[in-house]
Design a protein around this motif. Structure first.
Motif, short mmCIF file in Angstrom:
data_model
loop_
_atom_site.label_atom_id
_atom_site.label_comp_id
_atom_site.label_asym_id
_atom_site.label_seq_id
_atom_site.Cartn_x
_atom_site.Cartn_y
_atom_site.Cartn_z
N GLU A 150 0.76 -1.07 -0.06
CA GLU A 150 -0.09 -0.01 -0.08
C GLU A 150 0.91 1.19 -0.02
OE1 GLU A 150 -3.05 0.46 -0.01
OE2 GLU A 150 -3.98 -1.46 -0.14
N GLU A 162 -6.37 0.61 6.03
CA GLU A 162 -7.44 1.50 5.68
C GLU A 162 -6.86 3.13 5.90
OE1 GLU A 162 -8.07 -1.13 7.50
OE2 GLU A 162 -9.15 -2.13 6.04
N ARG A 177 -4.54 3.75 3.12
CA ARG A 177 -5.34 4.28 1.83
C ARG A 177 -5.87 5.55 1.93
NH1 ARG A 177 -8.47 -1.24 0.59
NH2 ARG A 177 -6.82 -2.54 -0.34
N GLU A 178 -6.19 6.29 3.29
CA GLU A 178 -6.85 7.50 3.39
C GLU A 178 -5.79 8.52 3.26
OE1 GLU A 178 -9.85 9.97 4.13
OE2 GLU A 178 -10.07 7.87 4.23
N LYS A 228 -3.31 7.94 1.04
CA LYS A 228 -3.37 8.15 -0.35
C LYS A 228 -4.37 9.05 -1.12
CE LYS A 228 -2.34 4.10 -2.11
NZ LYS A 228 -2.44 2.59 -2.20
N LYS A 229 -5.61 8.59 -0.43
CA LYS A 229 -6.69 9.49 -0.83
C LYS A 229 -6.70 10.88 -0.75
CE LYS A 229 -11.68 9.43 -0.40
NZ LYS A 229 -12.91 9.20 0.10
N LYS A 285 -4.33 12.67 -3.22
CA LYS A 285 -5.06 13.05 -4.65
C LYS A 285 -5.85 14.09 -4.78
CE LYS A 285 -4.80 7.74 -6.22
NZ LYS A 285 -5.69 6.83 -6.74
N GLU A 286 -6.70 14.21 -3.56
CA GLU A 286 -7.42 15.34 -3.53
C GLU A 286 -6.86 16.45 -3.21
OE1 GLU A 286 -10.65 14.40 -0.54
OE2 GLU A 286 -11.33 12.57 -1.56
N THR A 288 -12.61 11.78 -8.18
CA THR A 288 -11.66 10.84 -7.47
C THR A 288 -11.13 9.80 -8.51
OG1 THR A 288 -13.35 9.53 -6.67
CG2 THR A 288 -12.57 11.42 -5.10
N GLU A 300 -9.90 6.46 -9.95
CA GLU A 300 -10.25 4.96 -9.41
C GLU A 300 -8.92 4.58 -8.84
OE1 GLU A 300 -11.83 2.68 -12.32
OE2 GLU A 300 -13.50 3.93 -12.70
N GLU A 301 -9.03 3.95 -7.61
CA GLU A 301 -7.88 3.51 -6.74
C GLU A 301 -7.60 2.16 -7.54
OE1 GLU A 301 -5.27 3.37 -3.78
OE2 GLU A 301 -6.78 4.80 -4.28
#
Length: 420
Positions: free
Chosen positions: A97, A116, A119-120, A122-123, A126-127, A350, A352-353
């Motif tokens: 990850e 998780e 991943r948050e 990483k999200k 991006k934002e 967003t 796509e992961e």
């Protein structure tokens, strides 16, 4: 192309590591890189490493690429078969990850953190990148427009919490954190640890699992055992001590801290009294149903409407009969399409992961479930490597291999005793 003996040694080592990939994913990546660089796959008639790995071990091209990327990022010096010490406590899934994180953001991750949470982060990145791009585009547009066209007054930003002292923008998340965690706030300021100024004890209340993340707008916070890392937008994360965190919070909530009443004092929440709580415990009504507060109790002979789970429409809203739902009029359909189109425009885009592949999922089934057989195979592979190092007079390499042989010998001895 490498020599036949070298090729057999590399191939044997790879086969042994594939059986125990949970602990050897860095070494697998190293061996794959060696095979790719020496074009060893041509010994088996394959045109590429991806083709060879697929035909011989069922590994997809993306899986091979991921193994090699893990080796580049987490091995000693970026090209060895040994995992860097600071990543020894991470599992292969978490390291996978973390591949998409920039090096500066790796300090926001700890072994206790969940996938998780990674991943948050990483999200968020991006934002934040999209918001930064929009801000730059807006600034460019504003620069091109004539200055006299700007007459709108900017409204002052709304305060996050009433009657609280001003805090630095980078500390605003502390107010929002406690606002979102009522029980933590009340437990903290009613604890003995707070009374004694025990930072470790207070940290256990706020971060009992040892790792957690919190996000407020364009601020991402990672709470770990030893420190807190705060990342604002696309900037590199900055450290904050736990003592500093509690001091800022105490200064912000000064005069309002009162044990279990702190949250109410700070955020103006109306706590329910015990009497109100008792009133909400409805007594059984006819049919065994409980009455909600202020619910009408029907008199004898009064018609009782059938109770459904459907909510009454608010005044001014349109309702659609069941028949209309099946074949909605053009106006209703257009309205729905329009609403959904607006919602899509307003929703943040967003990307796509990419599908995250578990290391256990991408590996073929073990060739042999016998752990002793696995250790023996790895032992023989290391012996082959030792012979190659001896022929090349590579004494430094021999030393490392001998250490691994001693480790494997000890593990086989322990396993032999347990099997008896």
């Amino acid at each position: 192309m490498c020599k036949l003996n070298d090729w057999l040694a590399l191939k044997g080592q790879l086969e042994a590591e594939l059986r125990g990939a949970a602990a050897g994913f860095v070494r697998i990546g190293y061996l794959l890189r060696k095979i790719d660089e020496t074009e060893g796959y041509k010994n088996d008639g394959s045109k590429s490493l991806a083709e060879w790995a697929k035909d011989n071990y069922g590994l997809s091209e993306s899986s091979v690429s991921r193994f090699m990327a893990i080796n580049r990022k987490y091995s000693i010096d970026g090209y060895s078969d040994q995992l860097r010490l600071e990543y020894a406590q991470y599992g292969s899934a978490k390291l996978s990850e973390m591949l998409a994180l920039p090096d500066s953001d790796l300090q926001m991750v700890s072994p206790e953190m969940k996938r998780e949470d990674i991943r948050e982060i990483k999200k968020f990145n991006k934002e934040a990148a999209k918001e930064e791009a929009k801000a730059e585009e807006h600034a460019a547009d504003q620069h091109e427009e004539p200055l006299e066209e700007h007459h709108e007054e900017q409204a002052p930003p709304a305060a996050a919490a009433p009657e609280l002292p001003d805090v630095l923008p980078e500390h605003q998340w502390i107010i929002e954190f406690f606002k979102a965690n009522k029980e933590i706030m009340n437990d903290l300021y009613s604890s003995k640890a707070y009374e004694e100024g025990n930072t470790e004890g207070m940290k256990e209340i706020v971060n009992p699992a040892g790792a957690r993340t919190f996000r407020h707008k364009m601020t991402m916070v990672s709470m770990m055992e030893s420190r807190i890392m705060v990342k604002v937008s696309v900037k590199s994360p900055a450290p904050m001590s736990w003592a500093g965190f509690f001091q800022i919070a105490a200064d912000t909530f000064e005069g309002k801290i009162d044990g279990k009443n702190t949250y109410r004092n700070v955020f103006g929440e109306k706590e329910k009294s015990e009497n109100e709580a008792e009133q909400r415990k409805a007594k059984p009504a006819a049919g065994g149903q409980k009455l909600e507060k202020n619910e009408h109790i029907p008199t004898q002979g009064e018609h009782i409407p059938e109770k459904t789970d459907k909510k009454e429409p608010e005044p001014g809203t349109n309702t659609i009969a069941p028949a209309q739902k099946e074949t909605p009029p053009a106006s209703v359909s257009n309205s729905k399409n329009s609403d959904s189109a607006i919602a899509e425009e307003q929703a943040p885009e967003t990307a796509e992961e990419p599908e995250q592949v578990e290391i256990d999922e991408i590996l073929p089934a073990p060739v042999d479930q016998d752990p002793m057989r696995d250790l023996k195979d790895r032992f023989m592979a290391e012996l082959n490597s030792l012979k190659i190092m001896l022929d090349c007079n590579n004494f430094a390499g021999m030393t490392q291999i001998i250490e691994r042989l001693e480790d494997l010998t000890g593990r086989m001895a322990v396993l032999s005793v347990t099997q008896e």
